[in-house]
Design a protein around this motif. Structure first.
Motif, mmCIF file in Angstrom:
data_model
loop_
_atom_site.group_PDB
_atom_site.id
_atom_site.type_symbol
_atom_site.label_atom_id
_atom_site.label_comp_id
_atom_site.label_asym_id
_atom_site.label_seq_id
_atom_site.Cartn_x
_atom_site.Cartn_y
_atom_site.Cartn_z
ATOM 1 N N ALA A 196 0.828 -1.204 0.000
ATOM 2 C CA ALA A 196 0.000 0.000 0.000
ATOM 3 C C ALA A 196 0.865 1.258 0.000
ATOM 4 O O ALA A 196 0.532 2.257 -0.653
ATOM 5 C CB ALA A 196 -0.927 -0.009 1.220
ATOM 6 N N ALA A 197 1.987 1.222 0.718
ATOM 7 C CA ALA A 197 2.887 2.382 0.763
ATOM 8 C C ALA A 197 3.513 2.633 -0.605
ATOM 9 O O ALA A 197 3.642 3.792 -1.032
ATOM 10 C CB ALA A 197 3.972 2.160 1.811
ATOM 11 N N ARG A 198 3.908 1.579 -1.291
ATOM 12 C CA ARG A 198 4.487 1.759 -2.638
ATOM 13 C C ARG A 198 3.449 2.322 -3.598
ATOM 14 O O ARG A 198 3.766 3.145 -4.465
ATOM 15 C CB ARG A 198 5.045 0.428 -3.142
ATOM 16 N N GLN A 199 2.214 1.857 -3.461
ATOM 17 C CA GLN A 199 1.143 2.370 -4.310
ATOM 18 C C GLN A 199 0.885 3.841 -4.006
ATOM 19 O O GLN A 199 0.737 4.660 -4.927
ATOM 20 C CB GLN A 199 -0.117 1.540 -4.066
ATOM 21 N N ALA A 200 0.852 4.192 -2.722
ATOM 22 C CA ALA A 200 0.633 5.591 -2.341
ATOM 23 C C ALA A 200 1.773 6.477 -2.814
ATOM 24 O O ALA A 200 1.563 7.653 -3.156
ATOM 25 C CB ALA A 200 0.468 5.698 -0.829
ATOM 26 N N ALA A 201 2.997 5.939 -2.855
ATOM 27 C CA ALA A 201 4.148 6.719 -3.315
ATOM 28 C C ALA A 201 3.977 7.158 -4.761
ATOM 29 O O ALA A 201 4.390 8.261 -5.148
ATOM 30 C CB ALA A 201 5.433 5.905 -3.149
ATOM 31 N N VAL A 202 3.357 6.307 -5.574
ATOM 32 C CA VAL A 202 3.093 6.675 -6.970
ATOM 33 C C VAL A 202 2.138 7.861 -7.029
ATOM 34 O O VAL A 202 2.334 8.814 -7.792
ATOM 35 C CB VAL A 202 2.514 5.470 -7.738
ATOM 36 N N TYR A 203 1.096 7.838 -6.189
ATOM 37 C CA TYR A 203 0.148 8.953 -6.161
ATOM 38 C C TYR A 203 0.831 10.235 -5.694
ATOM 39 O O TYR A 203 0.551 11.318 -6.216
ATOM 40 C CB TYR A 203 -1.012 8.626 -5.218
ATOM 41 N N VAL A 204 1.710 10.120 -4.708
ATOM 42 C CA VAL A 204 2.415 11.291 -4.203
ATOM 43 C C VAL A 204 3.269 11.913 -5.300
ATOM 44 O O VAL A 204 3.307 13.145 -5.467
ATOM 45 C CB VAL A 204 3.270 10.917 -2.977
ATOM 46 N N LEU A 205 3.959 11.083 -6.080
ATOM 47 C CA LEU A 205 4.772 11.599 -7.192
ATOM 48 C C LEU A 205 3.907 12.341 -8.206
ATOM 49 O O LEU A 205 4.297 13.408 -8.711
ATOM 50 C CB LEU A 205 5.516 10.448 -7.867
ATOM 51 N N ALA A 206 2.739 11.786 -8.510
ATOM 52 C CA ALA A 206 1.844 12.453 -9.463
ATOM 53 C C ALA A 206 1.327 13.772 -8.895
ATOM 54 O O ALA A 206 1.229 14.778 -9.609
ATOM 55 C CB ALA A 206 0.683 11.526 -9.809
ATOM 56 N N LEU A 207 0.998 13.789 -7.602
ATOM 57 C CA LEU A 207 0.532 15.031 -6.975
ATOM 58 C C LEU A 207 1.623 16.091 -6.955
ATOM 59 O O LEU A 207 1.346 17.290 -7.104
ATOM 60 C CB LEU A 207 0.061 14.748 -5.553
ATOM 61 N N GLU A 208 2.873 15.660 -6.766
ATOM 62 C CA GLU A 208 3.977 16.619 -6.754
ATOM 63 C C GLU A 208 4.112 17.309 -8.107
ATOM 64 O O GLU A 208 4.474 18.490 -8.169
ATOM 65 C CB GLU A 208 5.274 15.912 -6.367
ATOM 66 N N GLU A 209 3.815 16.595 -9.187
ATOM 67 C CA GLU A 209 3.861 17.238 -10.507
ATOM 68 C C GLU A 209 2.761 18.288 -10.626
ATOM 69 O O GLU A 209 2.968 19.363 -11.204
ATOM 70 C CB GLU A 209 3.722 16.180 -11.600
ATOM 71 N N VAL A 210 1.573 17.983 -10.088
ATOM 72 C CA VAL A 210 0.486 18.968 -10.106
ATOM 73 C C VAL A 210 0.873 20.189 -9.274
ATOM 74 O O VAL A 210 0.684 21.338 -9.692
ATOM 75 C CB VAL A 210 -0.816 18.351 -9.563
ATOM 76 N N ALA A 211 1.445 19.952 -8.080
ATOM 77 C CA ALA A 211 1.853 21.057 -7.221
ATOM 78 C C ALA A 211 2.901 21.932 -7.898
ATOM 79 O O ALA A 211 2.871 23.170 -7.776
ATOM 80 C CB ALA A 211 2.392 20.513 -5.898
ATOM 81 N N ALA A 212 3.823 21.303 -8.624
ATOM 82 C CA ALA A 212 4.859 22.067 -9.328
ATOM 83 C C ALA A 212 4.249 22.955 -10.407
ATOM 84 O O ALA A 212 4.683 24.099 -10.608
ATOM 85 C CB ALA A 212 5.883 21.116 -9.929
ATOM 86 N N ARG A 213 3.223 22.444 -11.094
ATOM 87 C CA ARG A 213 2.568 23.257 -12.122
ATOM 88 C C ARG A 213 1.837 24.442 -11.498
ATOM 89 O O ARG A 213 1.841 25.545 -12.052
ATOM 90 C CB ARG A 213 1.598 22.400 -12.941
ATOM 91 N N LEU A 214 1.204 24.216 -10.359
ATOM 92 C CA LEU A 214 0.530 25.330 -9.694
ATOM 93 C C LEU A 214 1.537 26.379 -9.238
ATOM 94 O O LEU A 214 1.290 27.581 -9.334
ATOM 95 C CB LEU A 214 -0.275 24.819 -8.499
ATOM 96 N N GLY A 215 2.694 25.916 -8.733
ATOM 97 C CA GLY A 215 3.726 26.851 -8.311
ATOM 98 C C GLY A 215 4.331 27.617 -9.467
ATOM 99 O O GLY A 215 4.757 28.772 -9.314
ATOM 100 N N ALA A 216 4.372 26.994 -10.655
ATOM 101 C CA ALA A 216 4.938 27.658 -11.829
ATOM 102 C C ALA A 216 4.071 28.819 -12.298
ATOM 103 O O ALA A 216 4.535 29.692 -13.025
ATOM 104 C CB ALA A 216 5.125 26.654 -12.966
#
Length: 376
Positions: A196-216
């Motif tokens: 479950a942690a490995r699966q959640a890590a994938v979601y976190v990576l995808a969310l970080e890309e969204v956060a980076a776009r908002l910050g840009a």
């Protein structure tokens, strides 16, 4: 970086041809986590990238897989998730507040926006819009039920659907994973928690890309929390219990492994012309197509890949030491087959100064001494 439009279109067309007339199977976070755990397997990378249904493919190859959840487990899991999210996700938000953010105001009137849209691209855009809206109005709780996230994997987009994402009053984001395995006395099966942690890590990576776009765009970049909430039934009841799981290690490993993946377009470009992985092809033709892509089999694949039984049979036929486990393969260095290992132990091949060869010869000598003593 996403592929340019012309290259991306050509790649999607080529992947569709590899799949044949069979509908594409979406690459989810579970499959992506398994792919990241074995980044050297070009076979899994191209099959997942093309959206091939590996379970149907394994059956057509004569090696059906036992991998996956039963229908009963899926039904039980869906019922438990519905219970957790009832009443606007009140219980879920209470668990997030209790386990991850007690300093914030308790969630009373949380926003639960409608994320309905046409197709995965539309749902991804709608999710990002709602995350942007939540970031623009801090101070409130927001629950995104089954948002859609996009992650570029070796040049091919993967659309991911976490169980939930919660936006805290301070603007930070938390991934929520809802599982049907129990928390007994506050703890669960470590293997299941790790998955479950490995699966959640994938979601976190995808969310970080969204956060980076908002910050840009000039707005403050939202913080994606690296402690996720795992929600499971408490003991032997159907009552939800929460546990905070730190996934920093899994996130770092997954990011590193995904970065190592060979680009899908490179693997596809090396395939023979006319290659197709449709399960409807004749067995011989389908086997030849699958074998045209190298695989990296290890016993861990049995719990993560539908093609594991097929790849294991091939690995054993070839005498590959990887079929005995990655740790043993690492110990044997340049000796890649069982035949080479036995020959080195007999002193027929190998450098005597090689530590692996020396250890094998010493083991063979000890075995011979033991057998000789037993025969006396």
């Amino acid at each position: 970086m996403p592929l340019p439009r012309t290259r991306g279109t050509a790649l999607r067309q080529q992947l569709a041809e590899l799949r044949g007339d069979v509908p594409a199977k979406a690459l989810d976070a579970r499959a992506l986590a398994a792919l990241a755990a074995n980044p050297g397997c070009a076979r899994r990378a191209i099959l997942d990238g093309a959206g091939v249904n590996k379970a149907a493919l394994a059956s057509a190859l004569g090696a059906p897989s036992a991998f996956g959840q039963s229908q009963f487990a899926l039904t039980r899991g869906n019922a438990f998730e519905a219970k957790v999210k009832a009443d606007g996700g009140a219980e879920l938000l209470r668990l997030v507040h209790d386990k991850l953010d007690r300093s914030a105001e308790p969630p009373a009137d949380a926003r639960v926006p409608d994320l309905t849209a046409a197709g995965p691209q539309g749902r991804t855009a709608r999710t990002e819009l709602e995350l942007r809206e939540a970031a623009a109005h801090p101070g409130a709780w927001t629950l995104l039920d089954h948002p859609m996230l996009a992650l570029d994997v070796a040049g091919s987009p993967a659309f991911l659907e976490p169980d939930a994402v919660v936006v805290h009053p301070d603007g930070s984001w938390t991934v929520v994973e809802i599982k049907s395995f129990p928390l007994l006395d506050g703890s669960a099966d470590p293997a299941k928690v790790g998955a479950a942690a490995r699966q959640a890590a994938v979601y976190v990576l995808a969310l970080e890309e969204v956060a980076a776009r908002l910050g840009a765009d000039g707005a403050p970049e939202p913080r994606v929390r690296h402690r996720v909430l795992l929600v499971c039934p408490r003991d032997f009841s159907n009552l939800p219990a929460g546990s905070a799981v730190d996934i920093r290690k899994q996130r770092a490993v997954t990011a590193r492994q995904l970065a190592r993946l060979t680009r899908i377009e490179d693997i596809a470009g090396a395939l023979p012309e006319g290659t197709c992985f449709s399960p409807e092809l004749p067995a011989e033709e389908l086997t030849a197509a699958v074998e045209s892509v190298p695989a990296t089999y290890a016993p861990e694949c049995l719990s993560a890949c539908e093609l594991a039984f097929h790849c294991r049979a091939r690995s054993r036929q070839e005498g590959a030491v990887t079929s005995l486990g990655r740790p043993l393969r690492a110990e044997l260095g340049g000796l890649t087959t069982v035949e080479d290992v036995l020959a080195a132990a007999r002193g027929e091949v190998g450098d005597p100064d090689d530590p692996a060869v020396a250890a094998l010869r010493r083991a063979a000598a000890l075995r011979a001494e033991a057998l000789e003593a037993a025969c006396r």
